[in-house]
Design a protein around this motif. Structure first.
Motif, PDB file in Angstrom:
ATOM      1  N   ASP A  97       0.877  -1.207   0.016  1.00  0.00           N
ATOM      2  CA  ASP A  97      -0.059   0.077  -0.102  1.00  0.00           C
ATOM      3  C   ASP A  97       0.825   1.192  -0.008  1.00  0.00           C
ATOM      4  N   PRO A 126      -6.581   1.942  -1.955  1.00  0.00           N
ATOM      5  CA  PRO A 126      -6.408   0.578  -1.750  1.00  0.00           C
ATOM      6  C   PRO A 126      -6.863   0.365  -0.068  1.00  0.00           C
ATOM      7  N   ASP A 169      -2.687  -9.553  -4.513  1.00  0.00           N
ATOM      8  CA  ASP A 169      -4.055  -9.830  -4.937  1.00  0.00           C
ATOM      9  C   ASP A 169      -4.649 -11.091  -4.647  1.00  0.00           C
TER      10      ASP A 169
END
Length: 308
Positions: free
Chosen positions: A7, A147, A59
């Motif tokens: 992130d 995110p 992911d």
């Protein structure tokens, strides 16, 4: 640690969030890369980026990690009930109105929960949510493009207007097209806002593919309106601005072909605990068609209002 670095894309900020040393973060990531057998991050003196395999791993991992964190939070909330403290932020006057009505409905259901209300600004709202300073943020839902954030239900959709100086050539128009943004400098908002929010509020090109000239950047909505009044540029706003921010030096002109601005609650995906869910459910009660809350309302919860 891996998800935080993915992130932040910055070892120093990752270390600060995790309360570790930068060296410890670097060593842990290198050990993980040795285990996997390939680099997960590209590192240079100027940037840190995920490799394609690193992105694939992130992911695949994120839903599982979020699920574990959410399960733990659910267990904590189940043991505590909907008590404790909930910190709710808002950006702008209309978001504040939506929040207050949610507070009223929430308080009648969960009087043991103390709600802290915090005003945030353009330039720090999303960061404060991501960093955990606030649990829920009432804002334009496009701000959830960062995110790890989740957008809740749309509580209000409003038409757009264009804020211009009262001396501006557009000030007397009955309405304008969004295409006029190609003809006037556009006041800019926070540089670190999510990309979809930037593209919607401060586009680089008009729908007919003409470039939009960038005007000066503002750190707050009030500063942006002052720049507009000074003739430094124009600013797309929601219809509520004409009611909540009337100024003798500023005119608000309807934009007849722009999509509406949608307002609602946003929260960290990993913070979807019982308190957050209960507050969002309360927020779904009819909002702007209800009378304004007053301190004498019998269902008012315990509030702690904190500035900034």
């Amino acid at each position: 640690m891996l998800l935080v670095l993915a992130d932040e894309l910055h070892f120093g900020r990752t270390a600060k969030r995790l309360r570790l040393t930068t060296g410890r973060v670097s060593q842990t990531i290198k050990k993980l890369e040795r285990t996997v057998g390939v680099p997960l991050f590209e590192r240079t003196s100027r940037h840190v980026r995920l490799t394609p395999l690193g992105r694939q791993l992130i992911d695949q991992l994120r839903p599982h990690v979020n699920g574990i964190q959410d399960a733990v939070q659910r267990a904590i909330d189940a043991g505590r009930g909907v008590g404790g403290v909930l910190r709710v932020g808002f950006v702008g006057a209309i978001a504040g109105q939506l929040l207050l009505r949610a507070v009223g409905a929430f308080g009648s259901r969960h009087p043991d929960c103390v709600v802290h209300i915090l005003e945030t600004q353009w330039n720090d709202a999303v960061a404060r949510l991501v960093d955990g300073d606030v649990d829920i943020l009432f804002a334009d839902i496009l701000a959830a493009g960062h995110p790890g954030l989740t957008a809740g239900p749309v509580l209000l959709s409003e038409p757009r207007m264009l804020a211009v100086s009262v001396d501006h050539a557009l000030a007397g128009m009955e309405s304008v097209s969004v295409a006029v943004l190609a003809e006037h400098p556009l006041i800019q908002g926070p540089a670190d806002a999510p990309s979809q929010y930037q593209a919607d509020r401060f586009p680089r090109r008009t729908p007919d593919d003409r470039p939009v000239r960038q005007g000066p950047r503002a750190g707050s909505f009030g500063e942006a309106l002052t720049l507009v009044a000074a003739g430094r540029g124009v600013l797309p706003v929601g219809e509520h601005a004409a009611r909540f921010y009337p100024r003798p030096d500023t005119a608000y002109v309807p934009v007849h072909d722009a999509p509406p601005i949608r307002w609602g609650p946003i929260w960290r995906t990993t913070n979807a605990g019982e308190r957050v869910r209960a507050f969002v459910q309360a927020a779904e009660q009819p909002a702007l068609d209800r009378p304004a809350l007053t301190p004498a309302d019998s269902d008012a919860p315990r509030l702690a209002v904190t500035g900034g």
